[in-house]
Scaffold this motif. Sequence first.
Motif, PDB file in Angstrom:
ATOM      1  N   TRP A  57      -0.138   7.830  -2.401  1.00 50.83           N
ATOM      2  CA  TRP A  57      -0.902   8.377  -1.289  1.00 50.83           C
ATOM      3  C   TRP A  57      -2.387   8.091  -1.517  1.00 50.83           C
ATOM      4  CZ3 TRP A  57       1.629  10.667   2.779  1.00 50.83           C
ATOM      5  CH2 TRP A  57       2.989  10.947   2.578  1.00 50.83           C
ATOM      6  N   ILE A  58      -2.987   7.410  -0.567  1.00 52.93           N
ATOM      7  CA  ILE A  58      -4.396   7.031  -0.661  1.00 52.93           C
ATOM      8  C   ILE A  58      -5.174   7.784   0.416  1.00 52.93           C
ATOM      9  CG2 ILE A  58      -6.040   5.120  -0.649  1.00 52.93           C
ATOM     10  CD1 ILE A  58      -3.711   3.248  -1.282  1.00 52.93           C
ATOM     11  N   TRP A  59      -6.214   8.498  -0.004  1.00 55.73           N
ATOM     12  CA  TRP A  59      -7.050   9.248   0.944  1.00 55.73           C
ATOM     13  C   TRP A  59      -8.252   8.396   1.315  1.00 55.73           C
ATOM     14  CZ3 TRP A  59      -6.636  13.547   3.785  1.00 55.73           C
ATOM     15  CH2 TRP A  59      -7.794  14.091   4.347  1.00 55.73           C
TER      16      TRP A  59
ATOM     17  N   ALA B 177     -25.714  -2.842 -12.884  1.00 53.29           N
ATOM     18  CA  ALA B 177     -25.548  -1.474 -12.367  1.00 53.29           C
ATOM     19  C   ALA B 177     -25.017  -1.544 -10.948  1.00 53.29           C
ATOM     20  CB  ALA B 177     -26.875  -0.732 -12.425  1.00 53.29           C
ATOM     21  N   ARG B 178     -23.758  -1.841 -10.819  1.00 49.19           N
ATOM     22  CA  ARG B 178     -23.120  -1.982  -9.512  1.00 49.19           C
ATOM     23  C   ARG B 178     -21.875  -1.101  -9.455  1.00 49.19           C
ATOM     24  NH1 ARG B 178     -27.316  -3.933  -8.848  1.00 49.19           N
ATOM     25  NH2 ARG B 178     -27.879  -5.955  -7.932  1.00 49.19           N
ATOM     26  N   CYS B 179     -21.550  -0.705  -8.251  1.00 49.53           N
ATOM     27  CA  CYS B 179     -20.366   0.145  -8.048  1.00 49.53           C
ATOM     28  C   CYS B 179     -19.541  -0.388  -6.886  1.00 49.53           C
ATOM     29  CB  CYS B 179     -20.767   1.591  -7.759  1.00 49.53           C
ATOM     30  SG  CYS B 179     -21.501   2.469  -9.130  1.00 49.53           S
ATOM     31  N   VAL B 180     -18.268  -0.099  -6.898  1.00 45.87           N
ATOM     32  CA  VAL B 180     -17.399  -0.372  -5.751  1.00 45.87           C
ATOM     33  C   VAL B 180     -16.929   0.969  -5.195  1.00 45.87           C
ATOM     34  CG1 VAL B 180     -16.610  -2.613  -6.534  1.00 45.87           C
ATOM     35  CG2 VAL B 180     -15.377  -0.565  -7.251  1.00 45.87           C
ATOM     36  N   ARG B 181     -16.574   0.991  -3.920  1.00 44.96           N
ATOM     37  CA  ARG B 181     -16.078   2.218  -3.312  1.00 44.96           C
ATOM     38  C   ARG B 181     -14.683   2.521  -3.851  1.00 44.96           C
ATOM     39  NH1 ARG B 181     -15.275   3.519   3.193  1.00 44.96           N
ATOM     40  NH2 ARG B 181     -14.661   5.690   2.915  1.00 44.96           N
ATOM     41  N   THR B 182     -14.432   3.757  -4.147  1.00 48.42           N
ATOM     42  CA  THR B 182     -13.118   4.171  -4.646  1.00 48.42           C
ATOM     43  C   THR B 182     -12.513   5.211  -3.713  1.00 48.42           C
ATOM     44  OG1 THR B 182     -14.054   5.941  -6.019  1.00 48.42           O
ATOM     45  CG2 THR B 182     -13.813   3.765  -7.033  1.00 48.42           C
ATOM     46  N   TYR B 183     -11.201   5.368  -3.837  1.00 48.20           N
ATOM     47  CA  TYR B 183     -10.471   6.311  -2.995  1.00 48.20           C
ATOM     48  C   TYR B 183      -9.560   7.163  -3.868  1.00 48.20           C
ATOM     49  CZ  TYR B 183     -11.816   2.910   0.593  1.00 48.20           C
ATOM     50  OH  TYR B 183     -12.520   2.066   1.407  1.00 48.20           O
ATOM     51  N   PRO B 184      -9.454   8.454  -3.587  1.00 53.58           N
ATOM     52  CA  PRO B 184      -8.497   9.289  -4.321  1.00 53.58           C
ATOM     53  C   PRO B 184      -7.072   8.789  -4.096  1.00 53.58           C
ATOM     54  CG  PRO B 184     -10.058  10.656  -3.107  1.00 53.58           C
ATOM     55  CD  PRO B 184     -10.248   9.246  -2.628  1.00 53.58           C
ATOM     56  N   VAL B 185      -6.311   8.655  -5.164  1.00 50.09           N
ATOM     57  CA  VAL B 185      -4.924   8.188  -5.091  1.00 50.09           C
ATOM     58  C   VAL B 185      -4.045   9.146  -5.884  1.00 50.09           C
ATOM     59  CG1 VAL B 185      -3.318   6.311  -5.608  1.00 50.09           C
ATOM     60  CG2 VAL B 185      -5.658   5.783  -4.900  1.00 50.09           C
ATOM     61  N   LEU B 186      -2.898   9.490  -5.317  1.00 51.70           N
ATOM     62  CA  LEU B 186      -1.972  10.388  -5.991  1.00 51.70           C
ATOM     63  C   LEU B 186      -0.559   9.847  -5.833  1.00 51.70           C
ATOM     64  CD1 LEU B 186      -1.541  13.184  -7.412  1.00 51.70           C
ATOM     65  CD2 LEU B 186      -1.100  14.115  -5.131  1.00 51.70           C
ATOM     66  N   GLU B 187       0.200   9.858  -6.911  1.00 52.43           N
ATOM     67  CA  GLU B 187       1.605   9.476  -6.844  1.00 52.43           C
ATOM     68  C   GLU B 187       2.457  10.729  -6.722  1.00 52.43           C
ATOM     69  OE1 GLU B 187       5.115   7.124  -9.346  1.00 52.43           O
ATOM     70  OE2 GLU B 187       3.026   7.006 -10.018  1.00 52.43           O
ATOM     71  N   LYS B 188       3.302  10.772  -5.698  1.00 56.59           N
ATOM     72  CA  LYS B 188       4.206  11.893  -5.493  1.00 56.59           C
ATOM     73  C   LYS B 188       5.502  11.401  -4.882  1.00 56.59           C
ATOM     74  CE  LYS B 188       4.751  16.285  -3.050  1.00 56.59           C
ATOM     75  NZ  LYS B 188       4.194  17.254  -2.067  1.00 56.59           N
TER      76      LYS B 188
ATOM     77  N   ALA C  86       8.987  13.946  -0.089  1.00 62.04           N
ATOM     78  CA  ALA C  86       9.869  12.827   0.224  1.00 62.04           C
ATOM     79  C   ALA C  86      11.026  12.818  -0.768  1.00 62.04           C
ATOM     80  CB  ALA C  86       9.103  11.509   0.185  1.00 62.04           C
ATOM     81  N   PHE C  87      12.013  11.958  -0.548  1.00 58.92           N
ATOM     82  CA  PHE C  87      13.150  11.868  -1.452  1.00 58.92           C
ATOM     83  C   PHE C  87      12.817  11.068  -2.713  1.00 58.92           C
ATOM     84  CE2 PHE C  87      15.505  12.305   2.673  1.00 58.92           C
ATOM     85  CZ  PHE C  87      16.054  13.534   2.398  1.00 58.92           C
ATOM     86  N   GLY C  88      11.835  10.175  -2.590  1.00 59.91           N
ATOM     87  CA  GLY C  88      11.514   9.326  -3.727  1.00 59.91           C
ATOM     88  C   GLY C  88      12.498   8.180  -3.858  1.00 59.91           C
ATOM     89  N   PHE C  89      12.434   7.488  -4.986  1.00 62.52           N
ATOM     90  CA  PHE C  89      13.277   6.323  -5.228  1.00 62.52           C
ATOM     91  C   PHE C  89      13.963   6.488  -6.578  1.00 62.52           C
ATOM     92  CE2 PHE C  89       9.613   5.069  -2.668  1.00 62.52           C
ATOM     93  CZ  PHE C  89      10.248   4.631  -1.526  1.00 62.52           C
TER      94      PHE C  89
END
Length: 278
Positions: free
Chosen positions: A40-42, A24-35, A57-60
């Motif tokens: 983008w990592i919060w 029963a272990r957890c790691v810290r997570t971060y919200p991530v969004l691709e745009k 942004a213009f993107g690739f």
Amino acid sequence: MYRGMLFSSGGTCLQVPGMDNPPARCVRTYPVLEKDAWLWIWMGDKEKADAALIPNAFGFAPDRPMRTGHMDYDAHYQLIHDNLCDLSHVDFVHATTLRPISGAHWSETAPRITSADRGIRLERWFESADSPDGSAVVDTWNSYEFAVPGVFIMRSGRFPPGTAAKCNYAAPTGVVPINETVEQQAVTPISDRRTAYFFGTAVVGDNAPLTPDVNRRIEVVKAAFTEDREMIEAQQRIWDLTPAGDEMLFLPQDKGPFLMRKLLARLIASEAAASAAN
């Protein structure tokens, strides 16, 4: 990736090789969004993550010749912001790289600067500028935004001579450029004296195929980023040796950096006040 432990997107351990029941272990997570092909990592409070605040942004695009890269600076992120909010330095720091391929004299024209809630916008015409290969004279429209938290998005379009006057020196509308270039860069603090710098540089329009000339231009732009880093890291060393009470001199070119620093100071103070209230 080392022990083969599998975690859910929420951080809960789901599987461990050799164990029927994972701990029963957890790691810290971060919200991530691709745009726009950026990730983008919060890093802050998950409840305060707001996708609406992410700049565009213009993107690739796969059909757009683009070079991307990353470098770290031994300098405070604000010094890099200053650099991107005032491109008059192109004539001096990049005298043999960016200045010739841009075809313009950046320190001799003043951009029109407008402020927004979370950024600034700079735009201007360069009349009778050289084309990127030096074979013709063009009018160049340059506009860019610098948005919180540190995203630089620039578009430059080259038009036949006289276009600036026909557009009454406003943004070109209904006019097709001879060619266009786009730049997108992001500044991310690592620590008080170290900053990550990500960039993408591309050519669009009639010169879209990755020709030798286009590839040369992109490589020149990348070389200019190294010139910026050398200058900015030297600025940091000078700042570290300068007494805090020394008088500062502001030049006309400092308007963009001043507005961006003022905006960031307001947002940082607001965030600190909100955290203290909680």
